[in-house]
Design a protein around this motif. Structure first.
Motif, mmCIF file in Angstrom:
data_model
loop_
_atom_site.group_PDB
_atom_site.id
_atom_site.type_symbol
_atom_site.label_atom_id
_atom_site.label_comp_id
_atom_site.label_asym_id
_atom_site.label_seq_id
_atom_site.Cartn_x
_atom_site.Cartn_y
_atom_site.Cartn_z
ATOM 1 N N ALA A 1 76.649 -15.510 39.682
ATOM 2 C CA ALA A 1 75.297 -15.803 39.214
ATOM 3 C C ALA A 1 75.170 -17.258 38.768
ATOM 4 O O ALA A 1 74.147 -17.902 39.015
ATOM 5 C CB ALA A 1 74.933 -14.877 38.059
ATOM 6 N N PHE A 2 76.221 -17.773 38.135
ATOM 7 C CA PHE A 2 76.141 -19.155 37.643
ATOM 8 C C PHE A 2 76.035 -20.134 38.817
ATOM 9 O O PHE A 2 75.218 -21.057 38.799
ATOM 10 C CB PHE A 2 77.364 -19.486 36.790
ATOM 11 C CG PHE A 2 77.345 -20.881 36.234
ATOM 12 C CD1 PHE A 2 76.441 -21.227 35.247
ATOM 13 C CD2 PHE A 2 78.223 -21.848 36.707
ATOM 14 C CE1 PHE A 2 76.396 -22.511 34.736
ATOM 15 C CE2 PHE A 2 78.186 -23.141 36.206
ATOM 16 C CZ PHE A 2 77.273 -23.470 35.217
ATOM 17 N N LEU A 3 76.863 -19.907 39.851
ATOM 18 C CA LEU A 3 76.790 -20.788 41.026
ATOM 19 C C LEU A 3 75.410 -20.702 41.665
ATOM 20 O O LEU A 3 74.792 -21.729 41.974
ATOM 21 C CB LEU A 3 77.871 -20.401 42.041
ATOM 22 C CG LEU A 3 79.306 -20.721 41.627
ATOM 23 C CD1 LEU A 3 80.287 -20.236 42.670
ATOM 24 C CD2 LEU A 3 79.468 -22.214 41.392
ATOM 25 N N ALA A 4 74.903 -19.492 41.833
ATOM 26 C CA ALA A 4 73.590 -19.328 42.462
ATOM 27 C C ALA A 4 72.492 -19.967 41.611
ATOM 28 O O ALA A 4 71.581 -20.609 42.131
ATOM 29 C CB ALA A 4 73.291 -17.849 42.673
ATOM 30 N N THR A 5 72.611 -19.800 40.301
ATOM 31 C CA THR A 5 71.602 -20.375 39.399
ATOM 32 C C THR A 5 71.570 -21.893 39.511
ATOM 33 O O THR A 5 70.500 -22.496 39.659
ATOM 34 C CB THR A 5 71.910 -19.983 37.939
ATOM 35 O OG1 THR A 5 71.891 -18.565 37.841
ATOM 36 C CG2 THR A 5 70.874 -20.554 36.986
ATOM 37 N N TYR B 1 71.316 -11.502 36.820
ATOM 38 C CA TYR B 1 70.896 -12.753 36.193
ATOM 39 C C TYR B 1 69.800 -13.474 36.972
ATOM 40 O O TYR B 1 69.122 -14.338 36.423
ATOM 41 C CB TYR B 1 72.087 -13.697 36.034
ATOM 42 C CG TYR B 1 73.047 -13.273 34.969
ATOM 43 C CD1 TYR B 1 72.653 -13.249 33.634
ATOM 44 C CD2 TYR B 1 74.342 -12.881 35.277
ATOM 45 C CE1 TYR B 1 73.524 -12.853 32.641
ATOM 46 C CE2 TYR B 1 75.221 -12.487 34.286
ATOM 47 C CZ TYR B 1 74.809 -12.477 32.968
ATOM 48 O OH TYR B 1 75.669 -12.089 31.988
ATOM 49 N N LEU B 2 69.664 -13.181 38.274
ATOM 50 C CA LEU B 2 68.603 -13.810 39.047
ATOM 51 C C LEU B 2 67.634 -12.762 39.576
ATOM 52 O O LEU B 2 67.032 -12.921 40.629
ATOM 53 C CB LEU B 2 69.179 -14.623 40.209
ATOM 54 C CG LEU B 2 70.037 -15.827 39.833
ATOM 55 C CD1 LEU B 2 71.500 -15.475 39.857
ATOM 56 C CD2 LEU B 2 69.755 -17.012 40.717
ATOM 57 N N SER C 1 67.541 -15.861 33.520
ATOM 58 C CA SER C 1 68.374 -16.888 32.897
ATOM 59 C C SER C 1 69.684 -16.247 32.461
ATOM 60 O O SER C 1 69.827 -15.030 32.495
ATOM 61 C CB SER C 1 67.659 -17.485 31.686
ATOM 62 O OG SER C 1 67.468 -16.478 30.722
ATOM 63 N N MET C 2 70.647 -17.075 32.071
ATOM 64 C CA MET C 2 71.953 -16.556 31.673
ATOM 65 C C MET C 2 72.180 -16.816 30.198
ATOM 66 O O MET C 2 71.821 -17.867 29.675
ATOM 67 C CB MET C 2 73.061 -17.218 32.488
ATOM 68 C CG MET C 2 72.948 -16.921 33.968
ATOM 69 S SD MET C 2 74.251 -17.708 34.916
ATOM 70 C CE MET C 2 75.658 -16.736 34.440
ATOM 71 N N GLN C 3 72.822 -15.829 29.560
ATOM 72 C CA GLN C 3 73.083 -15.954 28.138
ATOM 73 C C GLN C 3 74.487 -16.493 27.929
ATOM 74 O O GLN C 3 75.433 -15.948 28.490
ATOM 75 C CB GLN C 3 72.951 -14.570 27.503
ATOM 76 C CG GLN C 3 72.717 -14.614 26.032
ATOM 77 C CD GLN C 3 72.650 -13.222 25.451
ATOM 78 O OE1 GLN C 3 72.623 -12.231 26.167
ATOM 79 N NE2 GLN C 3 72.633 -13.156 24.147
#
Lengths: 322, 376
Positions: B104-108, B272-273, B278-280
């Motif tokens: 999710a972080f990479l995609a975000t 997350y997406l 958003s991510m916590q």
């Protein structure tokens, strides 16, 4: 100079709880019961200890030292009682030991969070998700503490560090020098032989898991009294898993495990000092937090291959298969 | 085939017993706290749009809740499938939370903060998150195959490592100063059509739900109908036997963890997406751990998992509404979940118990038949 002292002081207060929990893990795993539940056990132990300390402080006033020691005792009892669930699942109900351990951890997190909130609301009338403990008092041994470097080991010592060292020596003696310890170690390598010698394998394993519960509980309350100064869900940041990594690294033996705990503890405190010395923003301490975990992985890469786990580790003992 | 079907119904029985025991234990806890468990469980259903609430805010209806529930369910489907694939290969993937975060972080950061149009952004989010999760999964598998590192230990270490590194980047680069979370992603890249207006009511339509349903059948196909699936299961059942049969065990271990990680990455994307935007920081999603419960209850079969998550996610999703209605802490939902986990971990024992009873019964009826025969 001062930096080195701080590294040693903080390193010791992290290393020792980790070590005593790892000893618990060694007891359980040497008896043949895989124990990933350490994380949950230390959390539940810390919860019971913190609750006992909180109630005792209300009764005895904040000056008394009794709550501190009561907390230690209740943490051990709490951890031991909760570990019985793992023991029952693994020994009586023949659940998969890895799954049982993980389940115990998940349940511990939700149960203590729920109980903390409920008790705070219904008994103490406050909406809060933590039990405040405050940081434990420390003491410095006069004289020795003035020696450079070595003195740091005797400066600002938490009382629980002494308790841990005493308990560690006793558990070491029990595991390696008594017939109970011999039976326990044999139960993890060759349970059939232990059974043939007329010793109850299940009983040994129950005792071993309870031991791991008590020691983890002790470790949990020590973390609560030093790092977080309270009981809350902050306690579940993987101390239990770190100690499992330490005991695997130490080949399921107590002395090498101590070495592993030292490496974790000192890597962590040195990292924090580095962030402070370089005057980096506090966000960088998050990066330092990964040090013990990455170090564990790297060390395991070199060590896991030659490691000899107890031979009957993770297998429920079935009498009929003897 | 008949044998397998038998196993299916038997497992279904055990799962139902395990879940009922868990619910019962939860009910006892509520009774101790002086609450009505039936009402609380009914509130759970209301919170998910299975039962009507007494009143709805403007633009909301029972279907709004249902659509939001499906949106919430989607990450769990992926995550539970992820547990299942690893479990079939004899591996225990407890690193799903970390793999979700990484994907999710990479995609975000790559897609979510770009100005790509929806046609490009949405597929890209899915691909990048899947790859990110897969990479971590493959790493865990590789460490196990090559260096004999217990996958549970390594995935937990990677969980925390991912959590802290991502926290560091969110806090230093992508933080929203008001919400203290990462900045919200672009609407075009979000996998859930959030609060869209259809016929006067608002709905959360999860595009990834379709993908999750497809994933169920794809995983089932891979496990049941392909050589790879056969190899994975063979390794999972007996590594040594598989090695003697000429199966490349190490390759299988890495591959099954890679597939498991890929599914976890998709779970991260839809969480997350999709459900969130958003991510916590400093949080591992509990989905990764609850997925173990869902998978166990579902007997780690893809279809079983679908029904298990359909059921168990009611507890998780409905807990907010229940806590507002019944005055219970929302945490009781995770306690009940934990209790169900506990009972389903004993499924082998429950099965044994059922079989024993069946045996005793049949022996009894045999005896009584004999007795009758003797009488004649």
């Amino acid at each position: 100079m001062n930096t080195i002292n701080t590294i040693i002081i903080n390193g010791m207060s992290f290393t020792l709880p980790l070590f005593i929990m790892a000893i618990g893990g060694i007891y359980s795993e040497r008896s043949g019961v895989t124990n990933l539940a350490l994380e949950g056990l230390q959390g539940v132990g810390a919860f019971f200890g913190a609750l006992a300390a909180y109630i005792a402080t209300l009764q005895l006033g904040s000056k008394s030292v009794a709550p501190y020691y009561l907390a230690m005792i209740f943490a051990m009892i709490g951890g031991m009682l909760y570990s019985l669930v793992h023991a029952l699942l693994c020994i009586r109900f023949k659940a998969d030991m890895v799954i049982s351990g993980v389940v115990i951890n998940i349940l511990a997190m939700s149960l203590t969070a729920f109980l903390t909130k409920s008790i705070n609301r219904t008994v103490f009338g406050a909406a809060s998700d933590k039990i405040i403990l405050g940081v434990s008092t420390r003491f410095t041994v006069p004289g020795i503490s003035d020696i450079p470097v070595i003195g740091a080991f005797f400066t600002n010592v938490y009382p629980f560090e002494i308790i841990i060292i005493v308990v560690a020596v006793i558990t070491w003696y029990l595991l390696y020098k008594t017939s109970f310890g011999l039976h326990l170690r044999a139960a993890g390598d060759n349970p059939a032989a232990v059974d043939a010698a007329g010793i109850d394998v299940s009983k040994i394993r129950y005792l071993a898991v309870m031991m791991s519960g008590a020691l983890s509980g002790l470790a949990g309350i020590c973390f609560a009294y030093s790092i977080s100064a309270k009981f809350s869900s902050d306690i579940y940041v993987g101390y239990g898993y770190l100690s499992i990594a330490a005991l695997i690294f130490g080949g399921w033996r107590i002395m090498p495990t101590l070495l592993a705990c030292f490496i974790f503890g000192f890597a962590r405190s040195a990292g924090y000092q580095l962030v402070q010395k370089l005057e980096l923003p506090s966000a960088y301490s998050d990066l330092v937090m990964i040090l013990p975990y990455v170090l564990t992985l790297l060390l395991l890469i070199f060590l896991a291959k030659n490691n000899q786990a107890p031979r009957a580790l993770g297998e429920a003992y079935d009498k009929s298969k003897r | 085939m008949t044998k397998k079907e038998n196993g299916g119904t038997e497992h279904f029985k055990v799962a139902v017993i395990a879940v009922l025991l868990g619910l019962l234990a939860g009910a006892v806890m509520m009774l101790i706290l002086g609450k009505n468990p039936f009402m609380a469980y009914y509130n759970l259903l209301q919170g998910c749009g299975f039962m009507p609430k007494s009143k709805y805010a403007g633009g909301k209806s029972i279907l709004t809740d249902l659509s939001s529930y499906i949106d919430f369910l989607t990450p769990m489907l992926f995550a539970a499938l992820s547990v299942a694939v690893a479990l079939k290969g004899g591996l225990f993937n407890i690193g799903i939370s970390g793999q979700m975060l990484v994907g999710a972080f990479l995609a975000t950061t790559i897609v979510g903060y770009s100005s790509l149009p929806a046609v490009l952004a949405k597929p890209l989010v899915i691909i990048i998150a899947a790859l990110g999760g897969m990479l971590i999964g493959a790493l865990i598998g590789f460490l196990k195959a090559r260096f004999n590192i217990n996958e549970v230990v390594s995935s937990i270490m990677l969980n925390y490592t991912a959590e802290y590194i991502i926290t560091f980047f969110i806090n230093t680069k992508y933080v929203d100063p008001i919400s203290r979370q990462s900045k919200e992603i672009s609407k075009a890249s979000r996998l859930t059509l959030h609060q869209i207006l259809i016929g006067g009511y608002r709905y959360d339509l999860a595009i990834s739900f379709i993908l999750a349903i497809a994933a169920i059948f794809i995983v089932r196909f891979i496990l049941e109908r392909t050589v790879l699936g056969y190899d994975i299961k063979a390794v999972g059942q007996n590594k040594e036997a598989a090695r003697y049969a000429g199966i490349k065990v190490n390759r299988c271990i890495t591959l099954s963890m890679a597939i498991s990680g890929l599914l976890a990455g998709l779970a991260g994307a839809s969480y997350y997406l999709g459900y969130f935007a958003s991510m916590q920081p400093k949080t591992l999603p509990s989905t990764g751990f609850d997925a173990i419960a869902v998978c166990l209850v579902g007997g780690s079969s893809p279809i079983g998992i679908f029904f298990a998550s359909l059921f168990l996610e009611i507890i998780a999703k409905g807990s907010t509404y229940m806590s507002s209605q019944a005055g219970l802490e929302a945490e009781i939902a995770s306690v009940i979940m934990g209790l169900i986990l506990l009972t389903s971990a004993c499924s082998a024992f429950i099965l044994e118990f059922l079989n024993k009873r069946k045996k005793i019964k049949s022996e009894k009826s045999q005896k009584s038949e004999e007795r009758q025969g003797g009488g004649n």
